[in-house]
Design an enzyme around this catalytic site. Sequence first.
Site, short mmCIF file in Angstrom:
data_model
loop_
_atom_site.label_atom_id
_atom_site.label_comp_id
_atom_site.label_asym_id
_atom_site.label_seq_id
_atom_site.Cartn_x
_atom_site.Cartn_y
_atom_site.Cartn_z
N ASP A 40 0.84 -1.20 0.00
CA ASP A 40 0.00 0.00 0.00
C ASP A 40 0.87 1.25 0.00
O ASP A 40 0.58 2.23 -0.67
CB ASP A 40 -0.90 0.02 1.24
CG ASP A 40 -1.99 -1.05 1.17
OD1 ASP A 40 -2.09 -1.71 0.12
OD2 ASP A 40 -2.70 -1.21 2.17
N GLU A 121 -14.09 7.06 11.54
CA GLU A 121 -14.38 5.64 11.67
C GLU A 121 -13.22 4.80 11.13
O GLU A 121 -12.46 5.27 10.26
CB GLU A 121 -15.69 5.27 10.96
CG GLU A 121 -15.79 5.76 9.53
CD GLU A 121 -17.24 5.71 9.01
OE1 GLU A 121 -17.88 4.66 9.18
OE2 GLU A 121 -17.71 6.71 8.44
N LYS A 123 -10.92 2.39 8.99
CA LYS A 123 -10.90 2.01 7.57
C LYS A 123 -10.66 0.50 7.49
O LYS A 123 -9.54 0.03 7.66
CB LYS A 123 -9.81 2.77 6.82
CG LYS A 123 -9.82 2.51 5.32
CD LYS A 123 -8.78 3.36 4.61
CE LYS A 123 -8.82 3.11 3.11
NZ LYS A 123 -8.47 1.72 2.75
N CYS A 437 15.24 -18.83 -23.88
CA CYS A 437 15.44 -18.95 -22.43
C CYS A 437 14.20 -19.63 -21.85
O CYS A 437 13.09 -19.08 -21.95
CB CYS A 437 15.64 -17.57 -21.80
SG CYS A 437 15.68 -17.59 -19.99
#
EC number: 6.5.1.2
Length: 689
Positions: A40, A121, A123, A437
Amino acid sequence: MQNIEKINEEEAKKLLIELADKIAQYNHAYYIEDKPLVSDAEYDQLFNTNLKLEQKFPHLILENSPSKKIGAKVENKFAKVTHQVPMLSLSNVFDEEDVKDFLDRIKSFLRLDQFSPIFCEPKIDGLSFAATYKNGILTTGATRGDGYIGEDITANIKTIKDFPHKINNAPELLEVRGEIYIEKNDFTSLNQEQEQQGKDKFANPRNAAAGSLRQLDPSVTAKRPLKYFVYAIGSAKEELANSQDQLLAKFKELGFNVNEIGKLANSEEEIFSFYEYLKTNRKNLPYEIDGVVYKLNDFALQDRMGFIARSPRFATAHKFPAIIGQTKLLSITVQVGRTGTLTPVAELEPIEIGGVIVSRATLHNYQEIARKDVRVGDYVFLQRAGDVIPQITGVDLAKRSADATTFDPPLFCPSCNSKLHYVPEDIIIRCDNGLNCPAQNYERIRHFVSKNAMDIEGLGRKQVEFLIDKGLISNPYDIFFLKEKNEASLTKLENMDGWGKKSVENLFNNIEKSKNVSLPRFIYALGIRHIGEQNVKLLAREFGSYENFIAQMELLKENDPEIYQKLNNLDGIGDKMLVDIIDFFDVKENIELIKNLSEVLNIEDYKETREQSSLTGKIVVFTGSMPTLSRAEAKATAEKLGAKVAASVSSNTDLVIAGEDAGSKLKKAKELGIKIIDEAEWLTLVRDI
């Protein structure tokens, strides 16, 4: 990341293009695949860098800018649901100064003399949803999707044990919004079950919740320990409440689960006190939270504040700092990616951070290892903020032992043993052996069949590896002849380990279905370096058809200056991408593969549909002082209605809204015969629309 203050316009243009593509990829991984690629904190850093660049160079804002988008486009496997009221995401703030700026903007925008209460509030770190009730009956459940169109998860949402299927005393129409999550203890038990069944473990509770809710089979969802909170309203036939605190009380009265941990703050001090309380005590909560949401409590004031492109002005999320842990670095392994880039990965002594067992971490690149002086045997600091692969932030030098060893970058590819080369501008080491490869070939096939490309369900990592090992496929083209090869084989695929009659039948059906593919998906499936989902749409829009695309690529390969300039002028295509496109089409094997694929696929021409609102494209100018509206609020309202707000009057102007002391702009508008209205007429116009 470069210093924004010192960056010049040309550098900014290139960086904005890179950021748009990178953030789009991260959005899709997070919102659609439920598999975040970065933390994040890293995502927020990239997003904020993009915002700062756009603020410094507003004329460089791209059509596909992340600041204009919410979430990610929905997949085709679920029916689509259009959100009548867009499900926007929240802007983020990270410290007290950011919060104070947010509060100051509210005061300035609304011309308030005193503090207006803010509802605070937790999260919740889960999956956002919307649920619609008609005459009290649950009719539709949907994910956020891209904010405008979500996925229909009605059947799945009904399996959540205490989710109301019917509510009493409800308005004729009610849409509630909230978060679906899994508690920490339930997450641990779920991962134990996954391990016992030989399935991949979930990275964190958020991914587990999202993956559970987006199952095609609702019976699978029903077995998952999903919970929910509601906290917002999308639309309703009648007004339920005048404020956020009243709304939550009303939700509770109707029988919904609401988070009881919330506070109505009447000052900055109360806001910061609540934030510190939650930051300190979040480890004791049964569920994951990653910050605190602040909302202007008064709904009438919220309506006046309105929205910007992807988020409301009246709310923001104050994110918690990343969780830090410490463990021992056991070894460093090397992964070879689809485009040949070598990525070092830290193998760690397992450690629990924020309720998740971590045993691997990204080291990004070899320069990063040297800069942080990371050595095998060191005790390292780990940062985790809801990400699937945590990051090493530093080393505890006090614990370094004498036998800690430095890690030297390899000189030869660990997959094909070809000599590697260093790419200084990208700070990476690369293998240039291409499809010769094995690691690159495997990753390229994986990319080709992935959701955003050909979307061939049933060809996951293990299945692709199996088919390559058995010699059944060696390149993407072979996939479309797998059924014929299987029918001619003495040992049928359905009789091999890990396969069955039904899974093979489904795979062949999915391969057949994938033969009809859109031009953007086809270009993306080719796996051209640095060309992501947003870039392929630009290319598809420019060329329209597969035939034209290939013809133009041939010209580009021959260094045709006209086509080079045409592509370079596209908003979102930079010099580096053009070099990578030329390099790709310069490889004989790539040309042969594309030619072969075009013979078995139906590559559909690019079609684009654009929705128009009643004021889309209209140019309006505000001039003078408005009696009740601040300039910011007036501009926001106009943009919300699809108008473009200009700073000056010209012959292209459609409408001028004039206040007191309008001056030269009003005079010019009269001279040009442009329609002029006052604030009262503007407000009437807005209301009628």
